[in-house]
Design an enzyme around this catalytic site. Structure first.
Site, short mmCIF file in Angstrom:
data_model
loop_
_atom_site.label_atom_id
_atom_site.label_comp_id
_atom_site.label_asym_id
_atom_site.label_seq_id
_atom_site.Cartn_x
_atom_site.Cartn_y
_atom_site.Cartn_z
N ALA A 67 13.41 33.72 -1.06
CA ALA A 67 12.92 35.11 -1.04
C ALA A 67 11.50 35.16 -0.49
O ALA A 67 10.63 35.83 -1.03
CB ALA A 67 13.01 35.73 -2.43
N GLY A 68 11.29 34.42 0.60
CA GLY A 68 10.05 34.58 1.36
C GLY A 68 10.23 35.77 2.30
O GLY A 68 11.14 36.58 2.12
N TYR A 69 9.38 35.86 3.32
CA TYR A 69 9.48 36.98 4.25
C TYR A 69 10.88 37.04 4.88
O TYR A 69 11.49 38.10 4.98
CB TYR A 69 8.45 36.85 5.37
CG TYR A 69 7.04 36.99 4.88
CD1 TYR A 69 6.57 38.21 4.40
CD2 TYR A 69 6.16 35.92 4.89
CE1 TYR A 69 5.28 38.36 3.93
CE2 TYR A 69 4.86 36.05 4.44
CZ TYR A 69 4.43 37.27 3.96
OH TYR A 69 3.14 37.40 3.50
N ASN A 85 16.46 32.42 -5.40
CA ASN A 85 15.05 32.05 -5.26
C ASN A 85 14.58 31.31 -6.51
O ASN A 85 15.00 31.60 -7.62
CB ASN A 85 14.17 33.28 -5.03
CG ASN A 85 12.81 32.90 -4.48
OD1 ASN A 85 12.72 32.22 -3.46
ND2 ASN A 85 11.74 33.32 -5.13
N GLU A 121 -8.76 30.42 7.94
CA GLU A 121 -8.76 31.61 7.08
C GLU A 121 -9.28 31.27 5.67
O GLU A 121 -9.98 32.07 5.06
CB GLU A 121 -7.35 32.21 7.03
CG GLU A 121 -6.96 32.79 8.38
CD GLU A 121 -5.82 33.79 8.32
OE1 GLU A 121 -4.79 33.48 7.70
OE2 GLU A 121 -5.97 34.89 8.88
N ALA A 147 4.95 34.59 9.87
CA ALA A 147 5.65 35.65 9.14
C ALA A 147 6.31 36.61 10.13
O ALA A 147 7.45 37.05 9.93
CB ALA A 147 4.67 36.39 8.24
N LYS A 193 -6.93 45.11 10.20
CA LYS A 193 -6.15 44.47 9.14
C LYS A 193 -5.82 45.45 8.03
O LYS A 193 -4.72 45.45 7.49
CB LYS A 193 -6.96 43.31 8.59
CG LYS A 193 -6.12 42.31 7.88
CD LYS A 193 -6.95 41.12 7.55
CE LYS A 193 -6.29 40.37 6.43
NZ LYS A 193 -7.09 39.28 5.98
P1 NAD Z 1 -1.20 24.27 11.77
O1 NAD Z 1 -0.21 23.27 12.20
O2 NAD Z 1 -1.34 25.53 12.52
O3 NAD Z 1 -2.66 23.59 11.74
C1 NAD Z 1 -2.89 22.30 11.21
C2 NAD Z 1 -4.09 21.67 11.89
O4 NAD Z 1 -4.35 20.41 11.28
C3 NAD Z 1 -3.86 21.42 13.39
O5 NAD Z 1 -4.94 21.93 14.12
C4 NAD Z 1 -3.78 19.91 13.46
O6 NAD Z 1 -4.31 19.38 14.67
C5 NAD Z 1 -4.64 19.47 12.27
N1 NAD Z 1 -4.28 18.13 11.80
C6 NAD Z 1 -3.04 17.64 11.60
N2 NAD Z 1 -3.12 16.34 11.18
C7 NAD Z 1 -4.43 16.04 11.11
C8 NAD Z 1 -5.15 14.87 10.75
N3 NAD Z 1 -4.55 13.74 10.37
N4 NAD Z 1 -6.50 14.91 10.81
C9 NAD Z 1 -7.15 16.04 11.17
N5 NAD Z 1 -6.52 17.16 11.53
C10 NAD Z 1 -5.18 17.18 11.50
O7 NAD Z 1 -0.90 24.51 10.22
P2 NAD Z 1 -1.26 25.75 9.26
O8 NAD Z 1 -2.63 26.22 9.49
O9 NAD Z 1 -0.87 25.27 7.92
O10 NAD Z 1 -0.26 26.87 9.71
C11 NAD Z 1 1.15 26.65 9.57
C12 NAD Z 1 1.91 27.69 10.38
O11 NAD Z 1 1.67 28.98 9.83
C13 NAD Z 1 1.47 27.74 11.83
O12 NAD Z 1 2.60 27.96 12.63
C14 NAD Z 1 0.55 28.93 11.89
O13 NAD Z 1 0.55 29.55 13.16
C15 NAD Z 1 1.12 29.83 10.81
N6 NAD Z 1 0.06 30.66 10.22
C16 NAD Z 1 -0.27 31.81 10.86
C17 NAD Z 1 -1.29 32.62 10.36
C18 NAD Z 1 -1.66 33.89 11.08
O14 NAD Z 1 -0.91 34.33 11.95
N7 NAD Z 1 -2.79 34.49 10.79
C19 NAD Z 1 -1.96 32.24 9.19
C20 NAD Z 1 -1.60 31.05 8.54
C21 NAD Z 1 -0.58 30.26 9.08
#
Ligand code: NAD
Length: 391
Positions: free
Chosen positions: A9-11, A33, A164, A307, A370
């Protein structure tokens, strides 16, 4: 009568259940869920930084889904594709005619030594709250310990979640400093990223602005620095050591482990699906959200797990299940992003919006955008709760 089971039950799962309920099918619709509540995964960084409370980002699933949807609170332990059966921790196995699998994400450690034991991931309400309590306790502890590492925070990775989170953290830190009587000049917040680039999906101008903003608030960035180990109180990158008693682990996500456990052909618990989002050789099963790997025909790469995409996939998967029940052909998944917003605290951020022209926004105006859209990546929908509600 057909039984349609929706897992998660996520998005994605909430939206699919809503669409199925609206179709008035002669079918049982069951939404499974782990928790009785839905949480807004896009806001976990705020829970972790303490700028929002769980009640602000969770709501009771039963209160918002249509009464046509049966809600079953349990944890999925496996999926038997041949028998069309879902096994559960507490209840008897569930048989299905159609399955919409939206089991969501987990933290990815890439097998890095010590990451699981010593890093605080932000994957659900419990882990995000745990990270927050650890941060607060560690900062508070400084007055007794005088250990400088109690004042050090390392954020691992510089993807969306990390950036963020950093935005919220620098917003809250002055309040924590005042509350616990801490020496502000000894607070140290570092972000360690393997790749040379931060937020590669944004134009360089916006990235520079976002990084400049966080640096001004005291964040130190270490790019091209791959983390190789996490120890209690230290993050290691080859011969470099970054000491901190709070280590936030946000280096990316993988799909739910049930995917690999159930024998799917997967990579990091994500399954490449057919272009209508069904599973190859199992047209009765659809995989959506963070467990689904869908190639973007434009870029040739997989769509990211956001999402916005999860909700678009839910619409396609639900429409395709309805089509199959009604004996019509299914349609392929298409997606056009309407933009991305990365917040840097409650009032500021960067955004690229592709609606009535391309907009590149930065600063406080992003806070206004936002507020209007009430979600960072689900821009087309005025209110997430309304969007997921069954009525
Ligand atoms: P991500 O994969 O986007 O970012 C992880 C980061 O960690 C990458 O830049 C990667 O290079 C780095 N990394 C990985 N292994 C590493 C290591 N050993 N040492 C140092 N750095 C390392 O992951 P996230 O931020 O958890 O996001 C997950 C998903 O959710 C993504 O697809 C993202 O686009 C999405 N998301 C979107 C939003 C938004 O639209 N505002 C917000 C949060 C998450």
């Amino acid at each position: 009568m057909n039984t349609i089971v929706v897992l998660g039950a996520g998005y994605a799962g909430m939206r699919a259940a809503k669409k199925l309920a609206h179709a008035n099918l002669d079918a049982r619709i069951i939404l499974v869920n782990r928790h009785p509540y839905h949480y807004e995964a896009t806001q976990l960084h705020q829970i972790a930084a303490g700028t929002k409370e769980p009640a602000d980002v969770t709501f009771d699933i039963r209160k918002v889904v249509s009464p046509k949807v049966e809600v079953l609170i349990d944890t999925v332990t496996g999926i038997d594709q041949e028998e069309r059966r879902v096994t559960l921790e507490e209840h008897e196995p569930l048989r299905y005619d159609y399955l919409i699998n939206a089991l969501g994400f987990e933290s990815e450690t890439f097998g890095i030594k010590g990451a699981e034991e010593n890093g605080w991931p932000l994957v659900d309400i419990d882990t995000s709250l745990a990270a927050r309590h650890h941060l607060e306790q560690t900062l508070a502890n400084y007055r007794n310990s005088h250990d400088p590492n109690d004042l050090h925070v390392v954020v691992c990775g510089a993807g969306f979640t990390s950036i963020e989170y950093l935005g919220e953290l620098v917003y809250r830190m002055p309040k924590l400093v005042a509350e616990y009587g801490l020496p502000a000049d000894q607070i140290n917040i570092s972000c360690i990223e393997a790749s040379p680039k931060i937020l590669p999906m944004f134009s360089q101008k916006l990235v520079d602005w976002a990084v400049g903003y966080l640096k001004k608030k005291g964040v130190e960035f270490h790019t091209s620095t791959a983390i190789t180990e996490v120890r209690p109180g230290a993050v290691i990158s080859n011969d470099q050591e970054f000491k901190a008693n709070t280590i936030i682990w946000t280096t990316g996500v993988r799909g739910n482990h049930v995917i690999a456990d159930s024998g799917y052909n997967q990579k990091r618990n994500r399954v490449v699906v057919e272009d209508d989002l069904s599973l190859k050789d199992h047209p009765e099963e659809y995989l959506i959200g963070d467990i689904s790997a869908v190639p973007d025909p434009e870029s040739g790469r997989l769509f990211p797990t956001t999402a916005q995409i999860s909700i678009a996939q839910a619409d396609t998967a639900a429409a395709n299940v309805i089509a199959r029940v009604q004996g019509r052909p299914t349609k392929r998944f298409t997606f056009k992003s309407i933009g991305t917003v990365c917040s840097l605290g409650p009032h500021v951020g960067v955004a690229e919006i592709d609606m009535m022209g391309k907009w590149k926004l930065k600063g406080a105006v992003v806070g206004i955008v936002k507020k209007i859209v009430n979600d960072r990546s689900v821009l087309e929908l005025a209110n997430i709760r309304t969007m997921l509600e069954g009525n």
